[in-house]
Design a protein around this motif. Structure first.
Motif, PDB file in Angstrom:
ATOM      1  N   GLY A 194       6.267  -9.494  12.384  1.00 60.75           N
ATOM      2  CA  GLY A 194       6.578 -10.316  11.221  1.00 60.75           C
ATOM      3  C   GLY A 194       6.134  -9.678   9.921  1.00 60.75           C
ATOM      4  O   GLY A 194       6.816  -9.784   8.893  1.00 60.75           O
ATOM      5  N   LEU A 195       4.993  -8.979   9.946  1.00 60.21           N
ATOM      6  CA  LEU A 195       4.521  -8.301   8.734  1.00 60.21           C
ATOM      7  C   LEU A 195       5.513  -7.246   8.267  1.00 60.21           C
ATOM      8  O   LEU A 195       5.707  -7.043   7.066  1.00 60.21           O
ATOM      9  N   VAL A 196       6.172  -6.559   9.214  1.00 59.73           N
ATOM     10  CA  VAL A 196       7.188  -5.572   8.842  1.00 59.73           C
ATOM     11  C   VAL A 196       8.321  -6.247   8.075  1.00 59.73           C
ATOM     12  O   VAL A 196       8.917  -5.670   7.162  1.00 59.73           O
ATOM     13  N   GLU A 197       8.632  -7.492   8.412  1.00 64.20           N
ATOM     14  CA  GLU A 197       9.708  -8.240   7.767  1.00 64.20           C
ATOM     15  C   GLU A 197       9.232  -9.031   6.559  1.00 64.20           C
ATOM     16  O   GLU A 197      10.014  -9.773   5.949  1.00 64.20           O
ATOM     17  N   GLY A 198       7.945  -8.904   6.211  1.00 64.66           N
ATOM     18  CA  GLY A 198       7.436  -9.634   5.059  1.00 64.66           C
ATOM     19  C   GLY A 198       7.132 -11.087   5.355  1.00 64.66           C
ATOM     20  O   GLY A 198       7.149 -11.921   4.439  1.00 64.66           O
ATOM     21  N   ARG A 199       6.862 -11.403   6.627  1.00 64.44           N
ATOM     22  CA  ARG A 199       6.549 -12.779   7.011  1.00 64.44           C
ATOM     23  C   ARG A 199       5.175 -12.841   7.663  1.00 64.44           C
ATOM     24  O   ARG A 199       4.752 -11.893   8.336  1.00 64.44           O
ATOM     25  N   PRO A 295       9.463  -2.689   1.321  1.00 63.08           N
ATOM     26  CA  PRO A 295       9.951  -2.875   2.695  1.00 63.08           C
ATOM     27  C   PRO A 295      10.029  -1.594   3.514  1.00 63.08           C
ATOM     28  O   PRO A 295       9.690  -1.588   4.697  1.00 63.08           O
ATOM     29  N   GLY A 296      10.470  -0.496   2.916  1.00 63.01           N
ATOM     30  CA  GLY A 296      10.603   0.746   3.665  1.00 63.01           C
ATOM     31  C   GLY A 296       9.281   1.365   4.080  1.00 63.01           C
ATOM     32  O   GLY A 296       9.254   2.260   4.928  1.00 63.01           O
ATOM     33  N   GLU A 297       8.168   0.910   3.488  1.00 61.89           N
ATOM     34  CA  GLU A 297       6.850   1.461   3.797  1.00 61.89           C
ATOM     35  C   GLU A 297       6.040   0.574   4.733  1.00 61.89           C
ATOM     36  O   GLU A 297       4.924   0.929   5.105  1.00 61.89           O
ATOM     37  N   ARG A 298       6.598  -0.568   5.091  1.00 64.99           N
ATOM     38  CA  ARG A 298       5.837  -1.500   5.918  1.00 64.99           C
ATOM     39  C   ARG A 298       5.779  -1.030   7.359  1.00 64.99           C
ATOM     40  O   ARG A 298       6.738  -0.475   7.887  1.00 64.99           O
ATOM     41  N   ARG A 299       4.618  -1.276   7.973  1.00 63.30           N
ATOM     42  CA  ARG A 299       4.394  -0.946   9.373  1.00 63.30           C
ATOM     43  C   ARG A 299       3.787  -2.176  10.058  1.00 63.30           C
ATOM     44  O   ARG A 299       3.314  -3.096   9.366  1.00 63.30           O
ATOM     45  N   PRO A 300       3.781  -2.225  11.381  1.00 63.90           N
ATOM     46  CA  PRO A 300       3.200  -3.389  12.060  1.00 63.90           C
ATOM     47  C   PRO A 300       1.676  -3.395  12.004  1.00 63.90           C
ATOM     48  O   PRO A 300       0.979  -3.338  13.022  1.00 63.90           O
ATOM     49  N   THR A 301       1.123  -3.429  10.798  1.00 64.89           N
ATOM     50  CA  THR A 301      -0.321  -3.528  10.569  1.00 64.89           C
ATOM     51  C   THR A 301      -0.549  -4.418   9.357  1.00 64.89           C
ATOM     52  O   THR A 301       0.373  -4.667   8.561  1.00 64.89           O
ATOM     53  N   LEU A 302      -1.787  -4.854   9.188  1.00 69.41           N
ATOM     54  CA  LEU A 302      -2.124  -5.666   8.011  1.00 69.41           C
ATOM     55  C   LEU A 302      -2.018  -4.876   6.717  1.00 69.41           C
ATOM     56  O   LEU A 302      -2.046  -5.462   5.629  1.00 69.41           O
ATOM     57  N   GLU A 303      -1.912  -3.543   6.820  1.00 72.53           N
ATOM     58  CA  GLU A 303      -1.739  -2.746   5.611  1.00 72.53           C
ATOM     59  C   GLU A 303      -0.359  -2.936   4.988  1.00 72.53           C
ATOM     60  O   GLU A 303      -0.100  -2.411   3.897  1.00 72.53           O
TER      61      GLU A 303
END
Length: 325
Positions: A194-199, A295-303
């Motif tokens: 969900g973090l990767v999707e901004g949720r 969005p393009g820099e998001r990974r499945p982490t809290l970062e």
């Protein structure tokens, strides 16, 4: 969830440099290794401890006399390592062994480069292989190897008082590294996806109806499997916080910075994250909102959340979060 459906697994490395003072006894022992000499501590009863200890383990009396022992001895016990790990003494298969050096009464644990397990046996004679460059650490003793006729230690134990060293070792730095493979499990994998999707996704316990974020597989209070998934706002209230002023190994944030417990709107358990506010601004009850990375820099982490920013809203009343501290 369209981005990540599988259970997430990732390597995790805990690594830091541990620095410590060694005291006068170990300091002389390490300095001796630097000079290709092995020293032991002689107790009042005449036993020689290698490695040396500052206190007699039987009487607790201080041990101050160091004596030189031989750099060859006998294997007391051993076990074979087929697949050496990173930073172990040898990159090829070897034996961990307890070696009692001639003149010592206690064994020293170190590697033996025997070539094969068939070449190892209890009672076999081994000798030290020294590193060509020595710094005053246990690593100066590269390993043990089967004793040969040309060994400079073949004369046996010396048992003489150690020569005084003008430059004892005072501090050492020991690297500490633990390698893990972490499995997030299905519930936490959904949260990270969900973090990767901004949720931000929480889970509600069917018993106490509390909403946990990050979600867990089961409620720690009710011991029930978590129930429905609950989408949460990316805004919330600072419940408690600390100002980090002390530098540490691997630090990436500029000091000082704010680390806070943030109770997201709709959640019952605060989550920890950074708050981009000065130490003078930070306060309990402050309203904050997540600042997401692109969005393009998001990974499945809290970062995927860079930090939380103050919203400028009026502070939340204490009564609204006093049960969530």
């Amino acid at each position: 969830m369209s981005t990540v459906r599988a259970v997430l697994n990732a390597p995790y490395v805990l690594e830091y440099a541990y620095r410590r003072s060694v005291g006068p006894v170990l300091g002389r022992f390490l300095a001796g290794l630097r000079d290709r000499t092995v020293l032991g501590a002689r107790t009042a009863s005449g036993r020689v401890l290698v490695p040396p200890q500052e206190y007699d383990p039987e009487t607790s009396e201080a041990v101050v006399e160091l004596v030189e022992v031989a750099s060859s001895g006998s294997v007391v016990a051993w076990t074979w390592v087929d697949a050496p790990r990173e930073r172990q003494p040898l990159a090829r298969p070897f034996a961990w062994a307890l070696v009692k050096l001639d003149g010592a009464d206690t064994p020293l644990l170190h590697a033996v480069d025997a070539g094969s397990p068939e070449a190892m046996r209890t009672g076999m004679r081994v000798q030290v292989r020294w590193r060509s460059e020595r710094t005053g650490s246990i690593g100066d003793l590269a390993c043990f190897e089967p004793e040969g006729p040309s060994s400079d230690a073949a004369a046996g134990a010396r048992g003489v008082e150690a020569r005084a060293t003008t430059d004892p070792v005072r501090r050492i730095q020991s690297p500490v590294r633990l390698d893990y493979t972490v499995s997030a499990g299905p519930t936490l994998s959904r949260f990270l996806a969900g973090l990767v999707e901004g949720r931000i996704l929480g889970r509600r316990c069917p018993g106490c109806v509390k909403v946990y974020v990050p979600p867990r597989g089961a409620c720690p209070t009710c011991a029930l499997p978590m129930g429905e998934e609950v989408p949460l706002a990316d805004a919330g209230t600072v419940t408690t916080f600390c100002i980090v002023n002390v530098p540490f190994e691997g630090q990436t944030m500029k000091l000082p910075y704010v680390y806070a417990s943030i109770l997201l709107d709709g959640a019952d358990i605060p989550m920890l994250h950074l708050v981009n506010a000065s130490s003078a601004e930070a306060r309990m009850g402050m309203r904050v909102r997540a600042e997401w990375v692109p969005p393009g820099e998001r990974r499945p982490t809290l970062e995927s959340i860079r930090w939380f920013l103050p919203t400028g809203e009026p502070d939340a009343p204490f009564a609204s979060y006093q049960e969530h501290l």
